[in-house]
Design a protein around this motif. Structure first.
Motif, mmCIF file in Angstrom:
data_model
loop_
_atom_site.group_PDB
_atom_site.id
_atom_site.type_symbol
_atom_site.label_atom_id
_atom_site.label_comp_id
_atom_site.label_asym_id
_atom_site.label_seq_id
_atom_site.Cartn_x
_atom_site.Cartn_y
_atom_site.Cartn_z
ATOM 1 N N LEU A 86 50.045 35.918 47.223
ATOM 2 C CA LEU A 86 50.256 35.962 45.687
ATOM 3 C C LEU A 86 49.900 34.505 45.130
ATOM 4 N N PHE A 87 50.302 33.695 45.805
ATOM 5 C CA PHE A 87 49.822 32.446 45.301
ATOM 6 C C PHE A 87 48.226 32.097 44.989
ATOM 7 N N SER A 88 47.285 32.675 45.795
ATOM 8 C CA SER A 88 46.077 32.483 45.758
ATOM 9 C C SER A 88 45.487 33.225 44.436
ATOM 10 N N ARG A 89 46.228 34.115 43.791
ATOM 11 C CA ARG A 89 45.624 34.744 42.714
ATOM 12 C C ARG A 89 46.885 34.935 41.721
ATOM 13 N N LEU A 90 47.575 33.857 41.450
ATOM 14 C CA LEU A 90 48.936 33.847 40.706
ATOM 15 C C LEU A 90 48.525 34.219 39.269
ATOM 16 N N ASP A 91 47.621 33.723 38.541
ATOM 17 C CA ASP A 91 47.373 34.086 37.289
ATOM 18 C C ASP A 91 47.220 35.614 37.278
ATOM 19 N N VAL B 215 48.016 38.050 38.946
ATOM 20 C CA VAL B 215 49.316 38.513 39.431
ATOM 21 C C VAL B 215 50.293 38.707 38.304
ATOM 22 N N VAL B 216 50.454 37.652 37.756
ATOM 23 C CA VAL B 216 51.239 37.428 36.467
ATOM 24 C C VAL B 216 50.774 38.401 35.230
ATOM 25 N N GLN B 217 49.330 38.205 34.975
ATOM 26 C CA GLN B 217 48.911 38.938 33.958
ATOM 27 C C GLN B 217 49.033 40.332 34.239
ATOM 28 N N ALA B 218 48.822 41.105 35.396
ATOM 29 C CA ALA B 218 49.156 42.408 35.609
ATOM 30 C C ALA B 218 50.321 42.701 35.443
ATOM 31 N N ALA B 219 51.333 41.953 35.870
ATOM 32 C CA ALA B 219 52.699 42.208 35.715
ATOM 33 C C ALA B 219 53.068 42.568 34.004
ATOM 34 N N VAL B 220 52.675 41.279 33.389
ATOM 35 C CA VAL B 220 52.784 41.252 31.882
ATOM 36 C C VAL B 220 52.349 42.792 31.161
ATOM 37 N N ALA C 43 52.258 45.384 32.580
ATOM 38 C CA ALA C 43 52.954 46.523 32.883
ATOM 39 C C ALA C 43 54.285 46.454 32.473
ATOM 40 N N GLY C 44 54.672 45.364 31.549
ATOM 41 C CA GLY C 44 55.866 45.046 30.925
ATOM 42 C C GLY C 44 56.908 44.088 31.717
ATOM 43 N N VAL C 45 56.595 43.719 32.860
ATOM 44 C CA VAL C 45 57.322 42.799 33.425
ATOM 45 C C VAL C 45 56.990 41.279 32.928
ATOM 46 N N GLU C 46 58.010 40.819 32.283
ATOM 47 C CA GLU C 46 57.796 39.459 31.724
ATOM 48 C C GLU C 46 58.480 38.240 32.186
ATOM 49 N N ARG C 47 59.520 38.540 33.275
ATOM 50 C CA ARG C 47 60.276 37.453 33.659
ATOM 51 C C ARG C 47 60.164 37.362 35.454
ATOM 52 N N PHE C 48 60.166 36.352 35.852
ATOM 53 C CA PHE C 48 60.014 36.253 37.313
ATOM 54 C C PHE C 48 60.730 35.310 37.896
ATOM 55 N N VAL C 49 61.312 35.765 39.019
ATOM 56 C CA VAL C 49 62.139 34.526 39.872
ATOM 57 C C VAL C 49 61.754 34.526 41.158
ATOM 58 N N THR C 50 61.013 33.171 41.333
ATOM 59 C CA THR C 50 60.366 32.964 42.573
ATOM 60 C C THR C 50 61.355 32.236 43.438
ATOM 61 N N PRO D 151 54.774 41.788 41.432
ATOM 62 C CA PRO D 151 55.662 41.912 40.359
ATOM 63 C C PRO D 151 55.223 43.238 39.621
ATOM 64 N N ALA D 152 54.071 43.329 39.395
ATOM 65 C CA ALA D 152 53.887 44.717 38.440
ATOM 66 C C ALA D 152 54.448 45.651 38.872
#
Ligand code: ZN
Ligand code: ZN
Length: 264
Positions: free
Chosen positions: A14-19, A21-26, A28-35, A220-221
């Motif tokens: 996940l870390f190697s493509r974090l941006d 991963v976060v954008q795909a999640a957003v 999909a409507g997933v807008e907060r994350f707890v690592t 996360p998405a």
């Protein structure tokens, strides 16, 4: 909006493509994350990830698999690290007797240290429990008698014994992709027993991808699929289960709610 209340964004997948991963999640409507922390000694990494994006929070703690590597960190040290503004909880900590990577007595001791840290800080504890329900219930009851703390049973897929104890102790329950698996009738049955105001969703990414992504790396998405199935067990549609689980997230992780209020 959905919250992925438990993922491991520091893992290389996940870390190697974090941006992305976060954008795909957003999208999909997933807008907060707890690592979620697995080693107190790696807190710098979690904290840096959370500092890099206002939608990401972190926790601090030692996963039971790693209890043998971090057997003696005092509760006070964990509390001190948790004062970082982006750190909203303790853990994941608990007992894992499936793998038994660390001796059981060490797992139990480290787990109790994290409960103390949760109690002293007022932050919720993210609990990992696998095939250890009897000892888990004994420790939780014993520690609750010593002083209240709040907790989340993460990736809930344990027995009815632990479910009943968790309900009685006022804990929250987080469901992962496991709830979407064909053979997980028992997890769905127990999910239905948990009141609407105590359920959260998570991915535990990069593990445990939900159907239809099972056995692929999770991200996360995909929590959308888990939320839909959890909603079905509660008679709630996708929008309703998103609203309910997100409200529960902010109630349990009150520090996140406070931070976001301050930010306006
Ligand atoms: Zn876990
Ligand atoms: Zn985890």
């Amino acid at each position: 909006m959905l919250v992925d209340s438990h993922c491991h964004l520091d893992f290389p997948e996940l870390f190697s493509r974090l941006d992305d991963v976060v954008q795909a999640a957003v999208r999909a409507g997933v807008e907060r994350f707890v690592t979620i922390s697995t080693h107190v000694g790696r807190f710098e990494r979690y904290r840096a990830i959370a500092e890099g994006d206002r939608r990401i929070y972190c926790t601090v703690g030692t996963h039971p698999h790693n209890a043998g590597e971090e057997p003696d960190i005092p509760a006070g040290r964990i509390v001190e690290l948790s004062r970082h503004p982006r750190c909203i909880g303790m853990g994941e900590a608990g007992l894992d007797y499936h793998y038994d990577f660390a001796p059981r007595d060490v797992q139990q001791r480290v787990f109790r240290t994290h409960i103390r840290a949760a109690r002293d800080s007022g932050l919720p504890l993210v609990i990992h429990a696998r095939e250890a329900d009897d000892d888990m219930v004994d420790i939780l009851r014993d520690e609750m008698d010593r002083g209240a703390f709040s907790a989340l049973l993460h990736c809930f897929s344990s027995t009815e014994t632990l479910a009943r104890a968790g309900l009685e102790l006022g804990f929250f329950f987080s469901f992962s992709g496991v709830i979407t698996y064909k053979k997980a009738d028992e997890v769905r049955r127990l999910a239905a027993l948990v009141p609407d105001d105590r359920v959260l969703v998570e991915t535990d990414a990069p593990y445990l991808a939900p159907v239809p992504f099972r056995s692929k790396p999770n991200e996360p998405a995909y929590v959308v699929h888990t939320a839909r199935v959890l909603g079905e067990t509660h008679g709630l549609n996708e929008e309703e289960i998103a609203a309910v689980t997100t409200a529960n997230f902010y109630r349990l992780f009150a520090k996140a709610a406070r931070l976001e209020q301050e930010d306006g």
